[in-house]
Design an enzyme around this catalytic site. Structure first.
Site, PDB file in Angstrom:
ATOM      1  N   SER A 237       0.792  -1.235   0.000  1.00 18.68           N
ATOM      2  CA  SER A 237       0.000   0.000   0.000  1.00 18.68           C
ATOM      3  C   SER A 237       0.823   1.282   0.000  1.00 18.68           C
ATOM      4  O   SER A 237       0.280   2.351  -0.228  1.00 18.68           O
ATOM      5  CB  SER A 237      -0.957   0.018   1.197  1.00 18.68           C
ATOM      6  OG  SER A 237      -0.249   0.211   2.402  1.00 18.68           O
TER       7      SER A 237
ATOM      8  N   LYS B  98       1.744   4.423   7.238  1.00 18.98           N
ATOM      9  CA  LYS B  98       0.888   5.277   6.402  1.00 18.98           C
ATOM     10  C   LYS B  98       1.403   6.708   6.455  1.00 18.98           C
ATOM     11  O   LYS B  98       2.201   7.071   7.319  1.00 18.98           O
ATOM     12  CB  LYS B  98      -0.564   5.278   6.912  1.00 18.98           C
ATOM     13  CG  LYS B  98      -1.244   3.937   6.901  1.00 18.98           C
ATOM     14  CD  LYS B  98      -1.560   3.490   5.501  1.00 18.98           C
ATOM     15  CE  LYS B  98      -2.206   2.119   5.515  1.00 18.98           C
ATOM     16  NZ  LYS B  98      -1.880   1.348   4.343  1.00 18.98           N
TER      17      LYS B  98
END
Length: 147
Positions: A67, A104
């Site tokens: 991701s 993230k």
């Protein structure tokens, strides 16, 4: 989703690891011949000095997942994470989201605090809606000696 696994904490007194680092000079113009001794001019640097600023608060994690590829963080990469840095929006962080560690980018949009992946394949995680704790700030990735 990119999950990460804690590899370990940086040692309190790591051994010095000198890596050869030749000085590469870019010349704007040629003004004669280079000295033959320039081939031997060089320096070295220590990876610990380069990547570990706060030893007691530095941890190494390994990435699992895809991701964060748009931020050039790939599966299998090692991340140097510093807990002594005050996290703020714009940082790539390690976060504990509902009991699971993930990496993230922390972004603010209006009144929303979001943990975002590198692309559109994974939806942002709204920090306002789930149990979230910023665990540390990623100081460096790709610790495969590409400095």
């Amino acid at each position: 989703m990119s999950r990460i696994q804690l590899i370990g904490q940086a040692p309190s007194s790591p051994p010095r690891l000198d890596i050869p680092c030749p000085e590469v000079l870019a010349r704007a113009g040629i003004a004669g011949f280079a000295s033959p001794a320039e081939d031997y001019a060089g320096r070295s640097f220590d990876l610990n000095e380069r990547f570990i600023k706060h030893q007691a608060a530095t941890f190494i994690f390994q990435v699992a997942g895809d991701s964060m590829e748009e931020y050039r963080i790939y599966e299998g990469d090692f991340l140097v994470v510093d807990r002594s840095i005050t996290p703020r929006p714009g940082h790539i962080v390690v976060a504990l989201v509902e009991g699971e560690l993930t990496v993230k980018k922390w972004i603010t949009r209006g009144q929303w605090e979001l943990l975002c992946s590198g692309g559109d394949r994974y939806p942002p995680i709204p920090m306002n809606d789930v149990e979230t704790q910023i665990w540390g700030v990623v100081r460096s990735g790709h610790v495969e000696f590409c400095v």
